[in-house]
Design a protein around this motif. Structure first.
Motif, PDB file in Angstrom:
ATOM      1  N   SER A   1       0.832  -1.373  -0.013  1.00  0.00           N
ATOM      2  CA  SER A   1       0.005   0.056  -0.002  1.00  0.00           C
ATOM      3  C   SER A   1       0.746   1.243   0.038  1.00  0.00           C
ATOM      4  O   SER A   1       0.630   2.320  -0.631  1.00  0.00           O
ATOM      5  N   TYR A   2       1.799   1.361   0.826  1.00  0.00           N
ATOM      6  CA  TYR A   2       2.860   2.302   0.748  1.00  0.00           C
ATOM      7  C   TYR A   2       3.383   2.577  -0.425  1.00  0.00           C
ATOM      8  O   TYR A   2       3.692   3.831  -0.847  1.00  0.00           O
ATOM      9  N   HIS A   3       4.070   1.450  -1.098  1.00  0.00           N
ATOM     10  CA  HIS A   3       4.544   1.605  -2.305  1.00  0.00           C
ATOM     11  C   HIS A   3       3.823   2.250  -3.488  1.00  0.00           C
ATOM     12  O   HIS A   3       4.020   3.116  -4.283  1.00  0.00           O
ATOM     13  N   ARG A   4       2.362   1.481  -3.322  1.00  0.00           N
ATOM     14  CA  ARG A   4       1.537   2.145  -4.452  1.00  0.00           C
ATOM     15  C   ARG A   4       1.259   3.610  -4.228  1.00  0.00           C
ATOM     16  O   ARG A   4       0.981   4.455  -5.080  1.00  0.00           O
ATOM     17  N   THR A   5       1.107   3.847  -2.932  1.00  0.00           N
ATOM     18  CA  THR A   5       0.865   5.585  -2.613  1.00  0.00           C
ATOM     19  C   THR A   5       2.060   6.287  -3.164  1.00  0.00           C
ATOM     20  O   THR A   5       1.850   7.448  -3.675  1.00  0.00           O
ATOM     21  N   GLN A   6       3.019   5.759  -2.884  1.00  0.00           N
ATOM     22  CA  GLN A   6       4.272   6.576  -3.165  1.00  0.00           C
ATOM     23  C   GLN A   6       4.306   6.648  -4.820  1.00  0.00           C
ATOM     24  O   GLN A   6       4.920   7.804  -5.364  1.00  0.00           O
TER      25      GLN A   6
ATOM     26  N   THR B   1       6.021  22.793  -3.950  1.00  0.00           N
ATOM     27  CA  THR B   1       6.234  23.462  -2.623  1.00  0.00           C
ATOM     28  C   THR B   1       6.181  22.338  -1.497  1.00  0.00           C
ATOM     29  O   THR B   1       5.439  21.078  -1.627  1.00  0.00           O
ATOM     30  N   LYS B   2       6.470  22.656  -0.285  1.00  0.00           N
ATOM     31  CA  LYS B   2       6.484  21.862   0.986  1.00  0.00           C
ATOM     32  C   LYS B   2       4.919  21.708   1.420  1.00  0.00           C
ATOM     33  O   LYS B   2       4.552  20.700   1.607  1.00  0.00           O
ATOM     34  N   GLN B   3       4.183  22.778   1.250  1.00  0.00           N
ATOM     35  CA  GLN B   3       2.846  22.875   1.465  1.00  0.00           C
ATOM     36  C   GLN B   3       1.955  21.952   0.610  1.00  0.00           C
ATOM     37  O   GLN B   3       1.188  21.134   0.640  1.00  0.00           O
ATOM     38  N   ARG B   4       2.567  21.818  -0.965  1.00  0.00           N
ATOM     39  CA  ARG B   4       1.730  21.029  -1.642  1.00  0.00           C
ATOM     40  C   ARG B   4       2.117  19.411  -1.465  1.00  0.00           C
ATOM     41  O   ARG B   4       0.945  18.798  -1.546  1.00  0.00           O
ATOM     42  N   LEU B   5       3.314  19.399  -1.204  1.00  0.00           N
ATOM     43  CA  LEU B   5       3.630  18.019  -0.987  1.00  0.00           C
ATOM     44  C   LEU B   5       3.045  17.579   0.204  1.00  0.00           C
ATOM     45  O   LEU B   5       2.329  16.370   0.392  1.00  0.00           O
ATOM     46  N   MET B   6       2.727  18.276   1.279  1.00  0.00           N
ATOM     47  CA  MET B   6       2.038  17.907   2.637  1.00  0.00           C
ATOM     48  C   MET B   6       0.586  17.578   2.293  1.00  0.00           C
ATOM     49  O   MET B   6      -0.010  16.468   2.655  1.00  0.00           O
ATOM     50  N   LEU B   7       0.037  18.423   1.391  1.00  0.00           N
ATOM     51  CA  LEU B   7      -1.482  18.208   1.207  1.00  0.00           C
ATOM     52  C   LEU B   7      -1.519  17.043   0.206  1.00  0.00           C
ATOM     53  O   LEU B   7      -2.688  16.310   0.376  1.00  0.00           O
ATOM     54  N   LEU B   8      -0.699  16.772  -0.775  1.00  0.00           N
ATOM     55  CA  LEU B   8      -0.751  15.675  -1.465  1.00  0.00           C
ATOM     56  C   LEU B   8      -0.707  14.531  -0.398  1.00  0.00           C
ATOM     57  O   LEU B   8      -1.456  13.464  -0.708  1.00  0.00           O
ATOM     58  N   ASP B   9       0.132  14.448   0.577  1.00  0.00           N
ATOM     59  CA  ASP B   9       0.245  13.283   1.386  1.00  0.00           C
ATOM     60  C   ASP B   9      -1.003  13.036   2.068  1.00  0.00           C
ATOM     61  O   ASP B   9      -1.423  11.929   2.118  1.00  0.00           O
TER      62      ASP B   9
ATOM     63  N   LEU C   1      -3.784  11.672  -0.457  1.00  0.00           N
ATOM     64  CA  LEU C   1      -3.324  10.054  -0.747  1.00  0.00           C
ATOM     65  C   LEU C   1      -3.653   9.230   0.638  1.00  0.00           C
ATOM     66  O   LEU C   1      -3.761   8.067   0.270  1.00  0.00           O
ATOM     67  N   GLU C   2      -3.028   9.530   1.746  1.00  0.00           N
ATOM     68  CA  GLU C   2      -2.955   8.698   2.826  1.00  0.00           C
ATOM     69  C   GLU C   2      -4.205   8.779   3.710  1.00  0.00           C
ATOM     70  O   GLU C   2      -4.519   7.771   4.472  1.00  0.00           O
ATOM     71  N   GLU C   3      -5.311   9.761   3.760  1.00  0.00           N
ATOM     72  CA  GLU C   3      -6.258   9.811   4.476  1.00  0.00           C
ATOM     73  C   GLU C   3      -7.473   9.901   3.508  1.00  0.00           C
ATOM     74  O   GLU C   3      -7.496  10.418   2.521  1.00  0.00           O
TER      75      GLU C   3
ATOM     76  N   ILE D   1      -7.587  13.520  -9.146  1.00  0.00           N
ATOM     77  CA  ILE D   1      -8.744  13.184  -8.027  1.00  0.00           C
ATOM     78  C   ILE D   1      -9.865  13.608  -8.894  1.00  0.00           C
ATOM     79  O   ILE D   1      -9.954  14.347  -9.660  1.00  0.00           O
ATOM     80  N   SER D   2     -10.961  13.065  -8.281  1.00  0.00           N
ATOM     81  CA  SER D   2     -12.344  13.640  -8.484  1.00  0.00           C
ATOM     82  C   SER D   2     -13.283  13.958  -7.444  1.00  0.00           C
ATOM     83  O   SER D   2     -13.170  13.153  -6.506  1.00  0.00           O
ATOM     84  N   ARG D   3     -13.635  15.261  -7.528  1.00  0.00           N
ATOM     85  CA  ARG D   3     -14.093  15.742  -6.220  1.00  0.00           C
ATOM     86  C   ARG D   3     -15.314  14.942  -5.957  1.00  0.00           C
ATOM     87  O   ARG D   3     -15.875  14.954  -4.910  1.00  0.00           O
ATOM     88  N   LYS D   4     -16.253  14.428  -6.917  1.00  0.00           N
ATOM     89  CA  LYS D   4     -17.279  13.649  -6.766  1.00  0.00           C
ATOM     90  C   LYS D   4     -17.180  12.477  -5.675  1.00  0.00           C
ATOM     91  O   LYS D   4     -17.668  12.215  -4.810  1.00  0.00           O
ATOM     92  N   ASN D   5     -15.768  11.836  -5.923  1.00  0.00           N
ATOM     93  CA  ASN D   5     -15.362  10.903  -5.065  1.00  0.00           C
ATOM     94  C   ASN D   5     -14.996  11.198  -3.460  1.00  0.00           C
ATOM     95  O   ASN D   5     -15.241  10.586  -2.763  1.00  0.00           O
ATOM     96  N   MET D   6     -14.440  12.544  -3.877  1.00  0.00           N
ATOM     97  CA  MET D   6     -14.160  13.186  -2.240  1.00  0.00           C
ATOM     98  C   MET D   6     -15.291  13.311  -1.442  1.00  0.00           C
ATOM     99  O   MET D   6     -15.307  13.179  -0.383  1.00  0.00           O
ATOM    100  N   TYR D   7     -16.585  13.577  -1.884  1.00  0.00           N
ATOM    101  CA  TYR D   7     -17.738  13.826  -1.159  1.00  0.00           C
ATOM    102  C   TYR D   7     -18.590  12.586  -1.179  1.00  0.00           C
ATOM    103  O   TYR D   7     -19.710  12.776  -0.378  1.00  0.00           O
ATOM    104  N   LYS D   8     -18.229  11.483  -1.492  1.00  0.00           N
ATOM    105  CA  LYS D   8     -19.153  10.342  -1.190  1.00  0.00           C
ATOM    106  C   LYS D   8     -18.887   9.833   0.128  1.00  0.00           C
ATOM    107  O   LYS D   8     -17.884   9.573   0.546  1.00  0.00           O
ATOM    108  N   ILE D   9     -20.084   9.559   0.664  1.00  0.00           N
ATOM    109  CA  ILE D   9     -20.164   9.142   2.157  1.00  0.00           C
ATOM    110  C   ILE D   9     -21.068   7.652   1.997  1.00  0.00           C
ATOM    111  O   ILE D   9     -22.205   7.976   1.644  1.00  0.00           O
ATOM    112  N   SER D  10     -20.577   6.698   2.436  1.00  0.00           N
ATOM    113  CA  SER D  10     -21.365   5.430   2.059  1.00  0.00           C
ATOM    114  C   SER D  10     -21.284   4.546   3.317  1.00  0.00           C
ATOM    115  O   SER D  10     -20.794   3.474   3.395  1.00  0.00           O
TER     116      SER D  10
END
Length: 158
Positions: free
Chosen positions: A17-22, A40-48, A51-53, A90-99
């Motif tokens: 999973s870690y390898h796939r995320t990387q 930037t550091k902030q963009r990398l942090m947001l990307l992490d 991807l991770e949460e 990413i797809s924002r539609k997927n971000m808002y899916k609550i199931s």
């Protein structure tokens, strides 16, 4: 013995999973560079965080990011999410899916922002109860259970 084998297989799954995320992160970074974005550091942090949460909205991403970097602004988060959506990462539609159903114990599954800018965090169970009560009060349902809710973000800029 089985406990040891189980631990090894869990570690292998975590490593995959870690390898796939990387790999995903590297591909997204490459796409961002191709689009002329500075990394930037902030963009990398947001990307992490993305991807991770499992984040359900930009405000949740901002909340997690602001714990790591108090200087980050919500506009930075929204711009990054928009950029990631534009490049197809990413797809924002997927971000808002609550199931989650009523049996789910997920905390902070939904964050509702009110007109006075206060927020209300609901567990998955409470979110389900609110939706069910509202739909029942409006005559949409009788005794059915809410199985899934997908919220489409408004494009009107409000």
């Amino acid at each position: 013995m089985s406990k040891n084998l189980s631990g090894k297989s869990e570690r292998k799954a975590d490593a995959r999973s870690y390898h796939r995320t990387q790999m995903q992160k590297e591909m997204i970074i490459q796409k961002l560079k191709e689009e002329g974005c500075r990394i930037t550091k902030q963009r990398l942090m947001l990307l992490d965080i993305i991807l991770e949460e499992d984040c359900s909205c930009c405000k949740e991403i901002y909340y997690k990011a602001s714990k790591l970097d108090g200087k980050i602004g919500s506009a930075t988060v929204y711009r990054m999410v928009n950029t990631l959506e534009e490049i197809g990462a990413i797809s924002r539609k997927n971000m808002y899916k609550i199931s989650c159903g009523e049996e789910c114990l997920e905390e902070n599954a939904c964050c509702v922002e009110l007109s006075d800018h206060t927020t209300c965090n609901l567990s998955a169970k409470m979110w389900n109860a609110v939706i069910r009560a509202g739909m029942k009060a409006c005559g949409y349902i009788d005794n059915q259970e809410v199985r899934n809710v997908v919220v489409t973000p408004c494009e009107c800029g409000k």
